[in-house]
Design a protein around this motif. Structure first.
Motif, PDB file in Angstrom:
ATOM      1  N   LEU A  71       0.828  -1.199   0.000  1.00 27.00           N
ATOM      2  CA  LEU A  71       0.000   0.000   0.000  1.00 27.00           C
ATOM      3  C   LEU A  71       0.865   1.253   0.000  1.00 27.00           C
ATOM      4  O   LEU A  71       1.978   1.247   0.516  1.00 27.00           O
ATOM      5  CB  LEU A  71      -0.911   0.037   1.229  1.00 27.00           C
ATOM      6  N   ASP A  72       0.325   2.325  -0.569  1.00 27.68           N
ATOM      7  CA  ASP A  72       0.995   3.627  -0.513  1.00 27.68           C
ATOM      8  C   ASP A  72       1.128   4.032   0.956  1.00 27.68           C
ATOM      9  O   ASP A  72       0.147   4.406   1.598  1.00 27.68           O
ATOM     10  CB  ASP A  72       0.179   4.663  -1.291  1.00 27.68           C
ATOM     11  N   GLY A  73       2.332   3.938   1.485  1.00 28.87           N
ATOM     12  CA  GLY A  73       2.544   4.177   2.900  1.00 28.87           C
ATOM     13  C   GLY A  73       2.383   5.627   3.298  1.00 28.87           C
ATOM     14  O   GLY A  73       1.965   5.919   4.428  1.00 28.87           O
ATOM     15  N   THR A  74       2.693   6.545   2.403  1.00 32.68           N
ATOM     16  CA  THR A  74       2.557   7.967   2.712  1.00 32.68           C
ATOM     17  C   THR A  74       1.095   8.331   2.913  1.00 32.68           C
ATOM     18  O   THR A  74       0.727   9.006   3.880  1.00 32.68           O
ATOM     19  CB  THR A  74       3.173   8.808   1.588  1.00 32.68           C
ATOM     20  N   ARG A  75       0.239   7.848   1.998  1.00 32.23           N
ATOM     21  CA  ARG A  75      -1.194   8.144   2.108  1.00 32.23           C
ATOM     22  C   ARG A  75      -1.802   7.467   3.328  1.00 32.23           C
ATOM     23  O   ARG A  75      -2.617   8.051   4.050  1.00 32.23           O
ATOM     24  CB  ARG A  75      -1.917   7.675   0.847  1.00 32.23           C
ATOM     25  N   LEU A  76      -1.403   6.238   3.562  1.00 37.26           N
ATOM     26  CA  LEU A  76      -1.917   5.500   4.712  1.00 37.26           C
ATOM     27  C   LEU A  76      -1.582   6.225   6.011  1.00 37.26           C
ATOM     28  O   LEU A  76      -2.402   6.306   6.928  1.00 37.26           O
ATOM     29  CB  LEU A  76      -1.331   4.093   4.719  1.00 37.26           C
ATOM     30  N   THR A  77      -0.375   6.787   6.078  1.00 38.18           N
ATOM     31  CA  THR A  77       0.057   7.499   7.284  1.00 38.18           C
ATOM     32  C   THR A  77      -0.789   8.750   7.520  1.00 38.18           C
ATOM     33  O   THR A  77      -1.150   9.062   8.663  1.00 38.18           O
ATOM     34  CB  THR A  77       1.539   7.870   7.177  1.00 38.18           C
ATOM     35  N   LEU A  78      -1.111   9.482   6.469  1.00 39.31           N
ATOM     36  CA  LEU A  78      -1.951  10.669   6.619  1.00 39.31           C
ATOM     37  C   LEU A  78      -3.317  10.298   7.200  1.00 39.31           C
ATOM     38  O   LEU A  78      -3.795  10.947   8.141  1.00 39.31           O
ATOM     39  CB  LEU A  78      -2.134  11.361   5.261  1.00 39.31           C
ATOM     40  N   TRP A  79      -3.929   9.274   6.648  1.00 40.19           N
ATOM     41  CA  TRP A  79      -5.239   8.838   7.123  1.00 40.19           C
ATOM     42  C   TRP A  79      -5.181   8.397   8.582  1.00 40.19           C
ATOM     43  O   TRP A  79      -5.985   8.832   9.415  1.00 40.19           O
ATOM     44  CB  TRP A  79      -5.759   7.689   6.257  1.00 40.19           C
TER      45      TRP A  79
END
Length: 317
Positions: free
Chosen positions: A102-110
């Motif tokens: 998974l896109d880790g950057t986007r997951l972290t924001l969420w």
């Protein structure tokens, strides 16, 4: 193995569902070992590699194993690349078979925004109507949406040290129908706020405790190392302080720094997100109490968010 993009994450995740998933994760038996931190020697600024593993307990049905791999290369800006990049690897909990990247950057924001809103579920006043968002970076729209999902917020004042950036972001959020207005006067906005959320890289306190009105909730998300600070000692002294994990006692700015200096005692920290979720009720002593939440992040949140995405996505036979 499936590759899950940021767009796909956005399509299937909502804050109410993610906040509930995090609450359940903090009540569960997910294992979160200490994260690995490695320096990568390079010409110019050295890089950093962070590995953050977590896995479901042995009795968990449909469990998973996961690890977030984050690279920090400060010189990337000259190459038109973000300095922080990440990927999340999700594996089957019974076999270890890779399921998704998974896109880790986007997951972290969420997940970061959801954790703050989860804390506010237990700490902010139920009638909180005015919010101040301090910082107009990539995390701020997520924090605004997350807090709006948990409280009846009617007004959001957005402040940034470069006002034009706050103006641009406010316009984008207004176009989505969100009640966001850029402001220049941070003190004035904070004095009227029921909820103040901070996501900055400030090295000096931006929020003064004297500005917080009775009943306010202060959400501290930035200041991820000991050279950064978003709120002064008085803000912590006036508030009932909660943290996401015990790591916040020694990592990140704000709480760790006030503990080190003796401005607050260890007993001043009332509990963690584990405590809040397991007690599962408001922890406000009374309507006029000031509350403070400091997060430094945990691999538990990443795993819970990745599992939610995996379960929400349609899968072909």
């Amino acid at each position: 193995m499936r590759v899950i993009t940021s767009a796909e994450i956005d399509q299937v995740v909502t804050f109410p569902h993610l906040i509930d998933a995090l609450a359940e994760a903090f009540r569960s038996d997910i294992e979160t070992p200490v994260r690995h931190h490695h320096e990568i020697e390079r010409e110019g600024a050295h890089g950093t590699l962070l590995l953050m593993p977590a896995w479901s307990g042995p009795k968990t049905k449909d469990g998973f194993v996961g690890v977030k791999v984050v690279s920090v290369f400060p010189d990337n800006g000259a190459k038109n690349l973000p300095s922080v990049l990440g990927t999340y690897l999700l594996m089957d909990g019974a076999t270890g078979e890779p399921r998704a990247a998974l896109d880790g950057t986007r997951l972290t924001l969420w997940r970061t925004a959801a954790a703050s809103a989860l804390a506010a579920r237990y700490l902010a006043r139920p009638d909180a109507a005015r919010m101040v968002m301090v910082g107009a970076g990539s995390l701020s729209p997520f924090l605004i949406r997350a807090h709006l999902s948990q409280r009846p917020i009617r007004e959001v004042a957005l402040w940034n040290h470069r006002f034009e950036r706050a103006e641009n972001e406010a316009a984008q959020l207004q176009a989505e129908g969100l009640p966001v207005t850029a402001v220049r006067d941070l003190e004035g906005a904070v004095r009227e706020a029921d909820l103040v959320s901070c996501a900055t890289l400030s090295t000096a306190p931006l929020i003064k405790g004297a500005w917080l009105k009775n009943g306010a909730h202060l959400d501290l998300v930035g200041a991820f190392n000991l050279s950064m600070r978003e709120a002064d000692d008085e803000a912590l002294q006036r508030g009932d302080v909660y943290i996401d994990t015990h790591a916040a006692r020694s990592e990140g700015g704000d709480v760790a720094l006030s503990l080190q200096s003796g401005a607050i005692a260890a007993s001043h920290v009332k509990g963690t997100l584990f405590d809040l979720c397991r007690q599962d009720k408001s922890q406000r002593r009374h309507a006029e109490a000031i509350t403070v939440f400091k997060s430094v992040g945990t691999a538990l949140e990443d795993l819970a968010a990745a599992m939610l995405v995996w379960r929400k996505l349609p899968h072909t036979a």
